[in-house]
Enzyme design. Structure first.
Site, PDB file in Angstrom:
ATOM      1  N   ARG A  63       0.678  -1.240  -0.001  1.00 19.34           N
ATOM      2  CA  ARG A  63      -0.019  -0.075  -0.075  1.00 19.34           C
ATOM      3  C   ARG A  63       0.923   1.093   0.071  1.00 19.34           C
ATOM      4  O   ARG A  63       0.445   2.403  -0.614  1.00 19.34           O
ATOM      5  CB  ARG A  63      -1.008   0.012   1.153  1.00 19.34           C
ATOM      6  CG  ARG A  63      -1.898   1.313   1.313  1.00 19.34           C
ATOM      7  CD  ARG A  63      -2.972   1.180   2.193  1.00 19.34           C
ATOM      8  NE  ARG A  63      -2.791   0.587   3.467  1.00 19.34           N
ATOM      9  CZ  ARG A  63      -2.156   0.998   4.428  1.00 19.34           C
ATOM     10  NH1 ARG A  63      -1.678   2.470   4.241  1.00 19.34           N
ATOM     11  NH2 ARG A  63      -2.052   0.234   5.378  1.00 19.34           N
ATOM     12  N   TYR A 116     -15.387  17.246 -16.049  1.00 12.15           N
ATOM     13  CA  TYR A 116     -15.951  15.986 -15.735  1.00 12.15           C
ATOM     14  C   TYR A 116     -16.883  15.944 -14.485  1.00 12.15           C
ATOM     15  O   TYR A 116     -16.557  16.394 -13.565  1.00 12.15           O
ATOM     16  CB  TYR A 116     -14.649  14.911 -15.620  1.00 12.15           C
ATOM     17  CG  TYR A 116     -15.294  13.510 -15.242  1.00 12.15           C
ATOM     18  CD1 TYR A 116     -16.079  12.849 -15.949  1.00 12.15           C
ATOM     19  CD2 TYR A 116     -14.555  13.004 -13.970  1.00 12.15           C
ATOM     20  CE1 TYR A 116     -16.524  11.611 -15.396  1.00 12.15           C
ATOM     21  CE2 TYR A 116     -15.103  11.481 -13.575  1.00 12.15           C
ATOM     22  CZ  TYR A 116     -16.143  10.883 -14.582  1.00 12.15           C
ATOM     23  OH  TYR A 116     -16.518   9.698 -14.118  1.00 12.15           O
ATOM     24  N   ASP A 187      -5.834  18.848 -15.430  1.00  7.48           N
ATOM     25  CA  ASP A 187      -6.379  17.433 -15.800  1.00  7.48           C
ATOM     26  C   ASP A 187      -6.003  17.312 -17.423  1.00  7.48           C
ATOM     27  O   ASP A 187      -6.671  17.837 -18.205  1.00  7.48           O
ATOM     28  CB  ASP A 187      -7.960  17.211 -15.672  1.00  7.48           C
ATOM     29  CG  ASP A 187      -8.418  15.816 -15.846  1.00  7.48           C
ATOM     30  OD1 ASP A 187      -7.652  15.353 -16.760  1.00  7.48           O
ATOM     31  OD2 ASP A 187      -9.213  15.549 -15.501  1.00  7.48           O
ATOM     32  N   LYS A 212      -8.078   6.320 -19.829  1.00  8.53           N
ATOM     33  CA  LYS A 212      -8.302   6.868 -21.005  1.00  8.53           C
ATOM     34  C   LYS A 212      -7.178   6.465 -22.191  1.00  8.53           C
ATOM     35  O   LYS A 212      -6.939   5.508 -22.254  1.00  8.53           O
ATOM     36  CB  LYS A 212      -8.988   8.221 -21.038  1.00  8.53           C
ATOM     37  CG  LYS A 212      -9.850   8.560 -19.862  1.00  8.53           C
ATOM     38  CD  LYS A 212     -11.288   7.909 -20.226  1.00  8.53           C
ATOM     39  CE  LYS A 212     -12.378   8.261 -19.488  1.00  8.53           C
ATOM     40  NZ  LYS A 212     -12.356   7.962 -17.970  1.00  8.53           N
TER      41      LYS A 212
HETATM   42  C1  LIG Z   1     -11.400  14.474 -17.927  1.00  5.52           C
HETATM   43  C2  LIG Z   1     -11.614  13.391 -16.985  1.00  5.52           C
HETATM   44  N1  LIG Z   1     -10.735  13.427 -15.651  1.00  5.52           N
HETATM   45  C3  LIG Z   1     -11.175  12.580 -14.863  1.00  5.52           C
HETATM   46  C4  LIG Z   1     -11.833  11.426 -14.906  1.00  5.52           C
HETATM   47  C5  LIG Z   1     -12.225  10.352 -13.832  1.00  5.52           C
HETATM   48  O1  LIG Z   1     -11.226   9.321 -14.337  1.00  5.52           O
HETATM   49  P1  LIG Z   1     -11.700   7.461 -13.667  1.00  5.52           P
HETATM   50  O2  LIG Z   1     -12.834   7.447 -14.393  1.00  5.52           O
HETATM   51  O3  LIG Z   1     -10.395   7.025 -14.094  1.00  5.52           O
HETATM   52  O4  LIG Z   1     -11.838   7.782 -12.107  1.00  5.52           O
HETATM   53  C6  LIG Z   1     -12.566  11.341 -16.164  1.00  5.52           C
HETATM   54  C7  LIG Z   1     -13.551  10.081 -16.545  1.00  5.52           C
HETATM   55  O5  LIG Z   1     -14.147  10.166 -17.428  1.00  5.52           O
HETATM   56  C8  LIG Z   1     -12.270  12.172 -17.144  1.00  5.52           C
HETATM   57  O6  LIG Z   1     -13.183  12.147 -18.418  1.00  5.52           O
END
Ligand SMILES: Cc1ncc(COP(=O)(O)O)c(C=O)c1O
Length: 392
Positions: A63, A116, A187, A212
């Protein structure tokens, strides 16, 4: 055994720096020893032999740290141009939660009005439970963002935004935030490190949904934080150990394997997206199409200046409103009706099918993730679906 995560040094050949496409293939490999493997091993062990007081860099318990994370963490950080190793998490949201932990109770955070939806939900939860002031801004409106960041503990930016594809002027926003002592996080999920380099543009932290493009095959859920600031890196590592949202070994192995083909996948899916967006812009059954590659797109000039690729997400509003959008999703046979994005397969969904999606996202907006299939097959399926939706 001591396997401290190494500060990433970009691999070089004859002392020459390598391009990002080569780094994606070459970084995070084991040492070139006769008879040694070319890929890093997966170590399945929850604990390590240890006696007495843990020495610096000594592995103790998975962990806290495991050598199985390090090759991916090193490769991603090298791609993002970070001087600290990346920090892998069990999901993108776990990584984003770690970044939000920089905001104290009663603090202030500035987020995109479109981002998101779960990121925005997390910010709202901070507001409700910890009295955090959450200010939502249009990240494409530089003056609005600059007017909002004074006194903020964190500016979290998505660019291009999910799902509206607004493009922020990252160099200007990040420089202004730094001047005012505001921590910044970007992000970089949509752009990938091949399309945008937020750390070089002045960001303190980059976060990814590795799920992604980085992993790229819709077969793992994973996240990561990347920074060049050793203090922030130490805080994020401590957060991960404390909260326990750690990545499984196989997921990290799959993500590293996916990363090897990142440049090929991004190149192909971006080219497909640009061609499909161009054709959609001329299609009689299309109300509006958003993709930063289009010269008419509001984000085009800025993306051309600050990014090295336009990405492979398209926003499409077919003529006929929400019903037509739903009918397109029903009619496609090759495009996969599914949430998420960044896989080799093309997919689409109507975002407002989720009650939690921002109400300023149009009801009829289809978010399309363009994959690496043959562009003519993708176009034939989409064009047929648009015509069938118009007739239904
Ligand atoms: C731009 C963006 N950031 C973060 C996330 C969250 O990622 P996760 O689904 O791997 O937790 C997503 C999920 O769709 C996303 O599109």
């Amino acid at each position: 055994m001591t396997t401290e995560p190494t500060g990433p040094t970009a691999p070089t050949v004859h002392s020459s720096p390598l391009s990002p496409a080569t780094i994606a293939v070459a970084a995070g490999r084991p040492p070139r020893e006769q008879g040694g493997p070319v890929n890093p091993p997966v170590v399945l062990s929850s604990t390590y032999v240890s006696r007495g007081v843990q020495q610096p860099g000594e592995l103790l318990y998975t962990r806290m740290d495991t050598e199985t994370w390090h090759p991916f963490e090193e490769a991603l950080a090298t791609l993002e141009g970070a001087s600290e190793p990346g920090i892998v998490f069990s999901s993108g949201m776990a990584a984003i939660a770690a970044v939000f932990s920089f905001v104290p109770a009663g603090g202030k955070v500035v987020v995109p009005r479109h981002a998101y939806q779960v990121t925005l939900g997390f910010a709202d939860d901070l507001a409700a439970r910890h009295g955090v002031e959450v200010v939502r801004v249009d990240v494409a409106d530089t003056d609005q963002v600059l007017g909002a960041i004074d006194g903020a503990d964190l500016l979290l930016v998505e660019s291009p935004t999910n799902p509206m594809l607004e493009v922020a002027d990252l160099p200007v926003l990040l420089a202004a935030a730094r001047e005012r002592g505001v921590l910044t996080a970007v992000d970089n999920t949509f752009a990938t490190p091949l399309g945008q380099q937020p750390l070089a543009q002045g960001a303190d932290v980059v976060v990814h949904s590795v799920t992604k493009y980085l992993a790229g095959h819709s077969d793992v859920v994973l996240g990561a934080v990347v920074t060049s600031d050793p203090d922030l890196a130490a805080k994020v590592r401590a957060y991960r150990t404390l909260h326990g949202a750690i990545a499984g070994p196989w997921e990290v192995w799959l993500a590293l394997r996916g990363l090897r083909t990142l440049a090929l996948r991004v190149e192909r899916s971006q080219a497909n997206a640009a061609e499909i967006a161009r054709r959609l812009a001329e299609h009689p059954l299309v109300e509006e199409v958003r993709h930063p590659s289009l010269p008419t797109d509001p984000g085009h000039e800025r993306a051309a200046r600050t990014m090295t690729g336009f990405g492979a997400i398209i926003g499409l509003r077919p003529r006929g409103g929400r019903e037509a959008a739903d009918a397109v999703v029903e009619a496609v046979e090759l495009w996969v009706p599914a949430t998420s994005l960044g896989g080799v397969e093309s997919s689409l969904e109507r975002r407002r099918r989720f009650a939690t999606e921002s109400l300023t996202v149009p009801e009829d907006l289809l978010r399309m993730s363009v994959g690496i299939e043959d562009v003519e097959d993708l176009w034939a399926d989409l064009d047929r679906a648009l015509r069938s939706a118009a007739g239904s």
